[in-house]
Motif scaffolding. Structure first.
Motif, mmCIF file in Angstrom:
data_model
loop_
_atom_site.group_PDB
_atom_site.id
_atom_site.type_symbol
_atom_site.label_atom_id
_atom_site.label_comp_id
_atom_site.label_asym_id
_atom_site.label_seq_id
_atom_site.Cartn_x
_atom_site.Cartn_y
_atom_site.Cartn_z
ATOM 1 N N THR A 1 0.836 -1.200 0.000
ATOM 2 C CA THR A 1 0.000 0.000 0.000
ATOM 3 C C THR A 1 0.870 1.248 0.000
ATOM 4 N N ALA A 2 1.921 1.245 0.815
ATOM 5 C CA ALA A 2 2.828 2.391 0.885
ATOM 6 C C ALA A 2 3.505 2.638 -0.456
ATOM 7 N N ARG A 3 3.947 1.566 -1.088
ATOM 8 C CA ARG A 3 4.620 1.697 -2.387
ATOM 9 C C ARG A 3 3.676 2.261 -3.450
ATOM 10 N N VAL A 4 2.426 1.765 -3.443
ATOM 11 C CA VAL A 4 1.459 2.220 -4.436
ATOM 12 C C VAL A 4 1.087 3.683 -4.203
ATOM 13 N N LEU A 5 0.746 4.036 -2.951
ATOM 14 C CA LEU A 5 0.362 5.416 -2.659
ATOM 15 C C LEU A 5 1.464 6.394 -3.035
ATOM 16 N N SER A 6 2.703 5.977 -2.846
ATOM 17 C CA SER A 6 3.837 6.857 -3.158
ATOM 18 C C SER A 6 3.898 7.212 -4.642
ATOM 19 N N ARG A 7 3.284 6.391 -5.492
ATOM 20 C CA ARG A 7 3.244 6.692 -6.926
ATOM 21 C C ARG A 7 2.171 7.734 -7.262
ATOM 22 N N TYR A 8 1.227 7.953 -6.313
ATOM 23 C CA TYR A 8 0.106 8.850 -6.581
ATOM 24 C C TYR A 8 0.189 10.183 -5.841
ATOM 25 N N VAL A 9 0.802 10.183 -4.663
ATOM 26 C CA VAL A 9 0.741 11.370 -3.797
ATOM 27 C C VAL A 9 2.144 11.812 -3.396
ATOM 28 N N ASP A 10 2.205 13.040 -2.848
ATOM 29 C CA ASP A 10 3.489 13.617 -2.446
ATOM 30 C C ASP A 10 3.750 13.508 -0.952
ATOM 31 N N LEU A 11 2.709 13.214 -0.179
ATOM 32 C CA LEU A 11 2.816 13.185 1.281
ATOM 33 C C LEU A 11 1.697 12.315 1.825
ATOM 34 N N ILE A 12 1.990 11.556 2.879
ATOM 35 C CA ILE A 12 0.986 10.695 3.518
ATOM 36 C C ILE A 12 0.871 11.054 4.991
ATOM 37 N N MET A 13 -0.355 11.318 5.457
ATOM 38 C CA MET A 13 -0.642 11.429 6.881
ATOM 39 C C MET A 13 -1.506 10.237 7.248
ATOM 40 N N ILE A 14 -1.158 9.547 8.320
ATOM 41 C CA ILE A 14 -1.942 8.377 8.723
ATOM 42 C C ILE A 14 -2.300 8.459 10.198
ATOM 43 N N ARG A 15 -3.574 8.203 10.486
ATOM 44 C CA ARG A 15 -4.103 8.119 11.854
ATOM 45 C C ARG A 15 -4.577 6.685 12.026
ATOM 46 N N THR A 16 -3.885 5.931 12.877
ATOM 47 C CA THR A 16 -4.096 4.494 12.912
ATOM 48 C C THR A 16 -4.063 3.969 14.339
ATOM 49 N N PHE A 17 -4.180 2.677 14.486
ATOM 50 C CA PHE A 17 -4.169 2.035 15.802
ATOM 51 C C PHE A 17 -2.746 1.632 16.194
ATOM 52 N N GLU A 18 -2.198 0.646 15.501
ATOM 53 C CA GLU A 18 -0.906 0.082 15.873
ATOM 54 C C GLU A 18 0.253 0.959 15.389
ATOM 55 N N GLU A 19 1.207 1.198 16.279
ATOM 56 C CA GLU A 19 2.391 1.950 15.884
ATOM 57 C C GLU A 19 3.116 1.266 14.732
ATOM 58 N N GLN A 20 3.089 -0.061 14.706
ATOM 59 C CA GLN A 20 3.787 -0.802 13.663
ATOM 60 C C GLN A 20 3.250 -0.477 12.273
ATOM 61 N N THR A 21 1.950 -0.179 12.185
ATOM 62 C CA THR A 21 1.367 0.214 10.892
ATOM 63 C C THR A 21 2.022 1.490 10.394
ATOM 64 N N LEU A 22 2.155 2.474 11.277
ATOM 65 C CA LEU A 22 2.828 3.733 10.937
ATOM 66 C C LEU A 22 4.270 3.478 10.505
ATOM 67 N N LEU A 23 4.998 2.688 11.293
ATOM 68 C CA LEU A 23 6.416 2.458 11.012
ATOM 69 C C LEU A 23 6.617 1.721 9.693
ATOM 70 N N GLU A 24 5.739 0.776 9.412
ATOM 71 C CA GLU A 24 5.859 0.041 8.157
ATOM 72 C C GLU A 24 5.502 0.934 6.975
ATOM 73 N N MET A 25 4.501 1.774 7.150
ATOM 74 C CA MET A 25 4.154 2.728 6.100
ATOM 75 C C MET A 25 5.350 3.633 5.793
ATOM 76 N N ALA A 26 5.998 4.129 6.825
ATOM 77 C CA ALA A 26 7.145 5.018 6.642
ATOM 78 C C ALA A 26 8.330 4.289 6.021
ATOM 79 N N GLU A 27 8.516 3.036 6.407
ATOM 80 C CA GLU A 27 9.653 2.275 5.881
ATOM 81 C C GLU A 27 9.556 2.060 4.379
#
Length: 301
Positions: free
Chosen positions: A93-119
């Protein structure tokens, strides 16, 4: 590319630069209609994805308005739209979104979701909230305090209630901005051990707030808590309500903050929330200005 994942993961120099820019941008907008573009439209032609696995009022509106004021466009995606980690991986999901947008803000439950998105994202990622931290809120809180009382360094901040994700970001901020932080609350709701050394504990709330420059609380229950947990938390936290009696023990010019939404007359009385110490609506407004500066920091603008 610069992520904004947590306050303690951002340098002191960058944190101060973000607050300075936020204050300058707020000042430049005085008297303008809310829909007036910022000078220069720094996010012109930029597309920002706003992902909400958790419901939101302030985070959604403040980020959406902030992007629009800076000339950018937003794509708002809910948890049901995306089902992060269910079917498609967060990494893909992170790889795909990066092809469409310039910046991602995420409000989520697990910290790991945020960290994986950033990675795996190849564009900057901003932490709009996780179950562990809420750094954008605390940047707005510090901006608010310094508007009213000057530099927060060396001041006494007292948190009354649950050692939750908002408190965790306050603890990170204490280390970065140099203020003294005291936690007062029941032992079962103590902050996570990883924060040890960033704050003091005083179980007696009346003693805790003596000499306080700022008193802060947050909701006692989450919208996801079952009824049994709500009742238990009310019993645990009743003695830590922020009311006129408690505020009388703080400094006469102390401030009161609550990140909202609030359950009035539970964690704080309406008399305090609407009283002379309260800056809760300045605090809510400053989410907009602080986050605009955070987005510019992440994009190098």
């Amino acid at each position: 590319m610069t992520d904004f994942l947590d306050i303690h993961k951002t340098s002191k120099t960058d944190l101060r630069a973000i607050l300075t820019q936020a204050a300058d941008m707020k000042e430049a907008r005085k008297g303008l209609p809310k829909g007036t573009p910022d000078a220069g439209e720094p996010l012109k032609n930029q597309m920002v994805a706003l992902i909400f696995e958790k419901p939101s009022t302030r985070t959604r509106v403040s980020f959406d308005v902030g992007v629009r004021q800076m000339g950018g466009q937003t794509m708002v995606l809910s948890g049901s739209d995306m089902q992060l980690g269910h079917g498609e991986t967060i990494a893909d999901t992170a790889r795909v979104l990066s092809r469409y947008v310039d910046l991602i803000m995420i409000r989520t439950f697990e910290e790991q979701t945020l960290l994986e998105m950033a990675e795996y994202a190849t564009v900057p990622v901003i932490n709009g909230l996780t179950d562990r931290t809420h750094p954008c809120q605390i940047m707005a809180d510090i901006l608010t305090f310094e508007e009213h009382r000057g530099p927060i360094a060396g001041k006494k901040v007292v948190w009354s209630g649950d050692g939750n994700n908002v408190f965790a970001s306050f603890a990170h901020a204490a280390g970065q901005f140099g203020f003294d932080l005291t936690f007062t609350g029941p032992e079962p709701l103590d902050p996570e051990p990883a924060l040890d050394g960033l704050y003091n504990i005083e179980r007696d709330p009346q003693k805790a707030v003596q000499g306080a420059d700022l008193v802060v609380t947050d909701t006692w229950v989450s919208m996801h808590d079952p009824q049994s947990a709500r009742e238990r938390r009310h019993n645990q936290l009743r003695g830590y309500q922020v009311n006129d009696e408690l505020m009388a023990n703080a400094k006469s010019d102390s401030l009161f903050m609550h990140c909202l939404p609030a359950h009035r007359d539970d964690e704080a009385t309406s008399a305090v929330m609407d009283g002379p110490h309260s800056v809760i609506f300045d605090e809510a407004e400053n989410r907009l200005h602080a986050q605009k500066a955070i987005m510019r920091h992440c994009l190098g603008l």
